[in-house]
Design an enzyme around this catalytic site. Structure first.
Site, PDB file in Angstrom:
ATOM      1  N   GLY A  30       0.822  -1.206   0.000  1.00  0.00           N
ATOM      2  CA  GLY A  30       0.000   0.000   0.000  1.00  0.00           C
ATOM      3  C   GLY A  30       0.853   1.251   0.000  1.00  0.00           C
ATOM      4  CB  ALA A  31       1.325   4.192  -1.127  1.00  0.00           C
TER       5      ALA A  31
ATOM      6  N   GLY B 274       1.957   2.788   8.677  1.00  0.00           N
ATOM      7  CA  GLY B 274       1.844   1.641   9.574  1.00  0.00           C
ATOM      8  C   GLY B 274       3.147   1.309  10.279  1.00  0.00           C
TER       9      GLY B 274
ATOM     10  CD  GLU C  95       5.640  -1.030   4.198  1.00  0.00           C
ATOM     11  OE1 GLU C  95       5.969   0.184   4.220  1.00  0.00           O
ATOM     12  OE2 GLU C  95       4.461  -1.408   4.340  1.00  0.00           O
TER      13      GLU C  95
END
Ligand code: DER
Length: 224
Positions: free
Chosen positions: A84-85, A99, A105
């Site tokens: 995600g972003a 997060g 990541e």
């Protein structure tokens, strides 16, 4: 009808790119969650993959779902990572780290042949920086690191959780830095990472190879 879930729609579209024999990077957060769920479903119906996770949270979810994880010692290369972003700009530069998983990541994304970013429409912005940029710093002398960061023109704030400083999977702190707007993401990224005590920051510059957006009306689009 079932209320639409744009994050889930985008994530499940991304999982269509996963093929037998691939090594897959599992992202972190509420959008990557749906990608991991969908990968788990496909593994149950015979998909042959190996995976590495970008957080303890995602590792635990993968284990629950029976997704085979491999140690980095057995890793040749990562074919595709789905993550995600918090923000995506027109050049597909990203702000990540909402997060708290940005270091693992980025390590995994930077060794992935493909990085598929999955977002809902609220994440697509013209200019990065409205979302406060997460910066992972070592605990030692973090106040000094914080002062150097603010000298770059931001307002760094120590991320707290349950009235304690938040600690990442790697035992570090996160400073959320309010830059108001980040005019040149690449220069900002490099300036931050040159500060002693900074481990890494949430700017992912020219790393995304695909961006898939889920919309409130249930539609999904891969950006061109
Ligand atoms: O912390 C992270 O890097 C997450 O991927 C974050 O950028 C997106 O989280 P979300 O999918 O829960 O909005």
């Amino acid at each position: 009808h079932e209320s639409s879930n744009p994050k889930r729609t985008a994530a499940e579209k991304a999982v269509e790119y996963i093929q037998d024999g691939m090594t897959v990077g599992l992202g972190t957060g509420s959008t990557a969650y749906w990608a991991i769920q969908q990968i788990g479903k496909r593994v149950l119906s015979g998909l042959q993959i190996k995976a590495v996770a970008t957080s303890v949270q995602s590792e635990n979810l993968a284990k629950e779902l029976g997704i085979p994880l491999i140690p980095f010692s057995e890793l040749e290369e990562i074919d595709v990572t789905i993550d995600g972003a918090d923000e995506v700009d027109g050049a597909w530069n990203l702000v990540k780290g909402g997060g708290g998983a940005l270091l693992r990541e980025k390590i995994i994304a930077s060794s992935s042949k493909q990085l598929i970013v999955v977002v809902d429409e609220s994440k697509v912005v013209d200019q990065l920086g409205k979302f406060h940029l997460p910066v992972e710093v070592v605990k030692f002398g973090y106040e000094l690191t914080r002062n150097k960061l603010s000298a770059l023109g931001c307002e760094p704030k120590l991320r707290m959780m349950d009235q304690q400083p938040f600690t990442t999977d790697n035992g570090n702190y996160i400073l959320d830095c309010d830059f108001k707007q980040i005019k040149s993401p690449s220069e900002c990224h490099d300036a931050i990472n040159h500060i002693p005590g900074v481990v890494d920051n949430g700017l992912f510059i020219k790393m995304a190879t695909r961006v898939i957006v889920g919309y409130q009306d249930g539609s999904v689009e891969e950006l061109k």
